[in-house]
Design an enzyme around this catalytic site. Structure first.
Site, PDB file in Angstrom:
ATOM      1  N   LYS B 269      32.235  37.031  79.609  1.00  0.00           N
ATOM      2  CA  LYS B 269      32.928  36.385  80.675  1.00  0.00           C
ATOM      3  C   LYS B 269      34.407  36.447  80.056  1.00  0.00           C
ATOM      4  CE  LYS B 269      33.449  31.914  82.899  1.00  0.00           C
ATOM      5  NZ  LYS B 269      33.068  30.507  83.138  1.00  0.00           N
ATOM      6  N   GLU B 273      38.313  30.731  83.993  1.00  0.00           N
ATOM      7  CA  GLU B 273      38.438  29.318  83.682  1.00  0.00           C
ATOM      8  C   GLU B 273      38.371  29.087  82.128  1.00  0.00           C
ATOM      9  OE1 GLU B 273      34.220  28.677  85.065  1.00  0.00           O
ATOM     10  OE2 GLU B 273      34.805  28.301  86.913  1.00  0.00           O
ATOM     11  N   ASP B 352      31.365  30.373  94.820  1.00  0.00           N
ATOM     12  CA  ASP B 352      30.680  30.075  93.526  1.00  0.00           C
ATOM     13  C   ASP B 352      29.195  29.467  93.926  1.00  0.00           C
ATOM     14  OD1 ASP B 352      29.849  29.803  90.685  1.00  0.00           O
ATOM     15  OD2 ASP B 352      31.020  28.091  90.452  1.00  0.00           O
ATOM     16  N   GLU B 380      23.114  24.187  90.595  1.00  0.00           N
ATOM     17  CA  GLU B 380      24.388  23.426  90.362  1.00  0.00           C
ATOM     18  C   GLU B 380      24.993  22.960  91.762  1.00  0.00           C
ATOM     19  OE1 GLU B 380      27.465  25.867  88.668  1.00  0.00           O
ATOM     20  OE2 GLU B 380      28.729  24.403  88.981  1.00  0.00           O
TER      21      GLU B 380
END
Lengths: 665, 665
Positions: B269, B273, B352, B380
């Site tokens: 990744k 973020e 997401d 999530e």
């Protein structure tokens, strides 16, 4: 380099003028060898030497050259307890007092007057405290964290141990210099190791601490866990009417006072936000407070009982329940039953330290109960010591509020001082804004609130401006023009913060948990009882006789004033009324236009604050200047977020455009 | 008591019928002594014994009584890699495969068929995997926490050490039983100790782990810190085109593969973020991925590069920037430049893992690049494994989506399998929902997602219902009627969750940070790019050619469909369009009435789920029943909060009443 670890704030003296004659000290009625008097003389010596360059001579030891002035410390009954009369002359300075604290405060008065520009011979003041108790409440946890702390970690606790070092004494000096006479060192939410503060594990260090404090006229207090009989006593109840529980407390309090004879008493948060309390056992708050009061009475101790009791698991759907009502509903009924050494500590407003709230109806609503006003200088909801927010004007409004509880002496200042009811106990307490940051208060300018609260609690007649000017003079010693700029910044700051945050007394709209930055609906659908009830037509909570009835908790004059939107002070309009966006305010503006205008203005005025600060660049010590400048950068980001989120929220909800056509998103 | 520490989920066999003859094993073309074959035989023995009571006899050691059936394991080239052909008869069962994984999967197929009700002689299936790569991604941190984990702590890591115990092998058995052939054990956000997984500190344990995995046909992968040259190499750059950096990686990868020859490769990744990446050095994502791909190529390793790159410091005021566009914008341009052993891992939707999103336009938008579909079975945004939400229908919709990237074979399933472009690499990955809770997945019923993802990734033609029925049969073995009830619960659950949460594809409206429970404006004024743009007239994000242009990232047929509210699928209406509350949907309802109705229905249907579960009380093992029941209690609270907050929010904002006059606050 030792010195650089923390600043001296307003006790960082610089040469003001060159004195012409050294001093000697003469005592009349006070013993030289008591610690408080010794500290008073130490403070005079340090202050007069650093401010004027003259020395304080010990005539028994030092060689005397030339003539001497005299610091004459005299005991007199003509000055009230803790008061002082100071007067300068060509011969020196006289301090008259009836007790040692009065001497200490008198000395600090002399230093303050000189630091503010008077020559020693011009010094003159007679003063005695408005309030018997002038306290700081630390929300410090024993792991070193501080609940709602914005200035670093605790300087009292670290890793479940008590810290005592040079900073401890400096702290006591600061407190004494502004008239504070009681300090609660640990968080009112007593958990974990803090429950064991009243056990042998901590007595040695607490004793040292209480002595360092005591030598500066400060009594040490502790926050108490009401469930101590269970948590440290191993019992299965803490019912305040249970004989075994009472016996446990009797033994425990004796054990404590055997080791800590200087202890002032305890602060208790019971039945609040998950804390245990008498309600668990079907007892009243008075049952709990009085039991502890009775047990501690033989030792001269007092119990300060917080009135912050409310239902924190409210259903947001229920518009009948009103958190604002809770304190009065829970405590009013037992008025007159609280024992003499019990004090109820009441937050200034019925909610929780918002930028604008009405005064709590319990203040003066209680007529036969010792009362203490609690305010928060830790800026939980007022900018986290990032945003500039000088809170003394807010506190002044509270103190000046007429409760109408008495035909005379009915202001909050009268009530909490004891003047209204003739109480011997009462006063003011602040949730303090300090931590172990180099500058103590995160934002250097937040020290004005620390200084100001102490001064105001000592003399509630002082004006916000007078206090600001004192603090500026003692801290920065700016030329008049720049001192005016800084003073104006402080005095404008609270209204500016209010303008760019939540409008007209509605409060909240903050980011949940952190309480910094906007989140208009952040608490709107929560269990905390803190709602704005905005819909597409209007906003506000109806707390009139047609709504939750909260307004009726005030005495008639105030109840009527608040009950009617026409007489309700505009700055509290939305606290008491649900108002259409199209409602015309006294200014001629509609409510929605007021929201837009005030938010644009608030953000602009915050930018002006930062510009004003920049204008002081070369006159403020560089490190302090830069620290504050960084905070202003953050404040401007915050003000912009508040402005745009609040305006966008209400524009999107109401569909009513800004008359001035400014950008709303 | 050792057994009680964790459940065996769908591998907890019970007697289905009594077999009449014991088995012996005959191998043809496979060596008996390889670990994978030994495990396959172990699984057959365990399964057949526990399910039917017959034994698997070692004819060289055990005494043979009576006739035996034969499990005949044969190597053949007529079955594709990892595929199998199993067939039962009166003589026994034959498993044909071209490789060891095929044997293992064939054995698990036999067990599954028997557990689902077939007799051994009836077993028959020929299958080979739809996808080359079928992976689980753990977001486990080395301190034992799991990012977005709702089932306890990690069973791979504790206090910065790697855990290897009986649970490790059970985990590998579960994964093999559903066809998983690759596992990334650590969080894609690689920080702290996890950066050191590629150093000598962890090689011994990783080697053991890779062998336990390998013996069940699973390759171990690691998440990689792109900044490793800086963080563990002590260099001052991780620029992927820097010669020294490349050299560092060459040495590092050699060191790793010397010790971990079974390692499958790395998941990265980057530039997301707050994670470091090639953008820092002005390089493309392809520069970063290809460099690592080239370095790892000699060892047969692969680089899986996540496409979750977007601006996470967006200004909410800016309606031009669209987070949904980011993946395509960043990765499309380099299509065709990614090297053969590099795979781009693409989330199913452009945002997401919301309960409803369109399919990412990168899937199939990339025409000459290895692609892997990433989904999240960790719930999530879909109820934290508290709320029941069977996700296989969602994954099916994604797989069945026509991208129009090719005249034929243009579904997402075709694309990621490699069928569209003839790629050797590609497949599906799931962010896994496991932890060290006794039942592995928090909610026992969430195991259906774990089981289902594996089965679906192996055979994308399986229906949601078929998978649900398999899982139910293997887990609970209910009578037909009750199995139907549970199957129906699973199949209804995703739509129910959608109904009481965010409407028509708009997504979010969740509590910030936790992502459980409602907060309609929670992300509305944030930096995360996730807005609903609701005002008093309407709601939704204009992503058409007149808005952000996101819809134009699709191929023409889809772009046109999404661009027009008349043809846009209703369930995605607010994802693509800003729509007035009064807009009439195809159902004849207005948008606002749809919001009200769906939220009332969703809450009611959630209550029906709980009632259905109660009806299974005596047929589900008690502990499991109670665990799930507790979750339903919480789900109902959650559904009620969602219903009331969303309805109140839109009522207050629109001022339009519910036509049915139900309670809205």
């Amino acid at each position: 380099m030792e010195e650089a670890k923390w600043t001296k704030m307003w006790l960082d003296y610089h040469r003001i003028y060159d004195g012409d004659m050294d001093f000697k000290v003469a005592l009349d009625g006070f013993a030289e060898d008591t610690a408080v008097i010794a500290n008073a003389i130490f403070e005079f010596r340090k202050g007069i030497e650093e401010l004027t360059g003259v020395k304080v001579i010990d005539v028994r030891k030092d060689r005397v050259i030339g003539n001497l002035k005299t610091l004459s410390i005299k005991k007199t009954d003509s000055v009230p307890p803790e008061g002082y009369r100071v007067a300068g002359s060509d011969d020196g300075i006289t301090v008259e007092a009836s007790d040692e604290r009065g001497v200490l405060y008198g000395i600090f008065s002399i230093i303050r007057q000189i630091a503010c520009g008077k020559r020693a011979e011009e010094v003159a003041e007679e003063a005695s405290p408005s309030n018997p108790l002038r306290m700081m409440n630390h929300w410090d946890n024993m792991d070193g964290s501080i609940e709602r702390g914005y200035s670093g970690e605790s300087f009292f606790f670290e890793k479940d141990e008590i810290i005592i070092n040079d900073r401890t004494r400096d702290y006591a000096r600061f407190m004494a210099s502004i008239g504070i006479n009681g300090v609660v060192i640990n968080n009112v939410n007593v958990k974990g190791a803090a429950s064991y503060l009243i056990t042998d594990r901590y007595f040695d260090r607490l004793e040292s601490l209480s002595e360092i404090f005591g030598d500066y006229g400060i009594r040490l207090f502790l926050s108490l866990n009401f469930a101590s009989p269970i948590e440290i006593g191993g019992m299965d109840t803490c019912d305040p009417l249970d004989r075994e529980v009472i016996k446990w407390w009797e033994d425990k309090i004796k054990e404590i006072y055997d080791r800590l004879p200087l202890l002032g008493g305890f602060l208790v948060k019971a039945d609040s936000e998950g804390r245990p309390g008498p309600f668990t056992y079907g007892r009243t708050q008075a049952d709990g407070a009085n039991m502890l009061g009775d047990v501690i009475k033989p030792y001269g101790g007092i119990i300060i009982w917080r009135c912050f009791v409310y239902n924190c698991t409210q259903d947001w759907r229920d518009t009948k329940i009103d958190r604002a009502r809770a304190g009065y509903d829970y405590f009013k009924e037992q008025d007159g039953t609280y024992h003499d050494n019990v004090i109820l500590q009441i937050k200034n407003g019925p909610m929780d330290f918002q930028i604008r709230e009405p005064v709590s109806p319990l203040l003066g609503g209680l007529k036969r109960t010792n009362q203490m006003l609690e305010v928060q200088i830790a800026q939980e909801y007022t900018g986290h010591q990032i945003d500039l927010c000088y809170l003394i004007p807010l506190f002044k409004e509270v103190l000046d509020f007429h409760t109408f509880c008495s035909p005379e002496k009915d202001t909050v200042a009268d009530v909490v001082s004891g003047r209204t009811m003739g109480n011997a106990l009462g006063g003011m307490a602040a949730v303090i804004n300090t931590g172990n940051d180099i500058n103590w208060t995160g934002n250097d300018l937040a020290a004005a609130n620390l200084y100001g609260f102490g001064r105001l609690s000592f003399d509630t007649e002082l004006s916000s401006e007078k206090i600001a000017r004192e603090w500026i003079a003692m801290t920065y010693r700016l030329p008049d023009k720049e001192a005016d700029i800084l003073c104006s910044m402080l005095l404008r700051s609270r209204e500016i913060y209010e303008k760019y945050t939540s409008p007209l007394g509605i409060g909240w709209m903050v980011t949940p948990n952190t309480h910094y930055g906007p989140s208009v609906d952040g608490y709107e659908y929560s269990r905390w009882g803190t709602y704005h009830r905005a819909d597409h037509l209007g906003i506000g909570v109806d707390r009139t006789d047609k709504g939750t009835g909260y307004a009726q908790q005030y005495y008639e004059q105030n109840a009527e004033m608040y009950n009617d939107p026409a007489t309700c002070p505009q700055e509290l309009l939305l606290f008491f009324h649900h108002i259409p966006y199209t409602f015309e305010l006294k200014t001629g503006k509609t409510l929605i236009q007021h929201i837009y205008d005030s938010h644009f203005e608030g953000e602009e005025e915050a930018r002006k604050l930062a510009v004003d600060w920049d204008s002081l660049k070369d006159l403020i010590p560089e490190e302090a200047f830069e620290r504050v400048k960084e905070r202003f950068d953050l404040q401007l980001d915050n003000a912009r977020e508040w402005r745009d989120q609040v305006n966008s929220y209400f524009f999107r909800k109401s569909g009513i455009a800004d008359k001035k056509g400014r950008t709303i998103y």
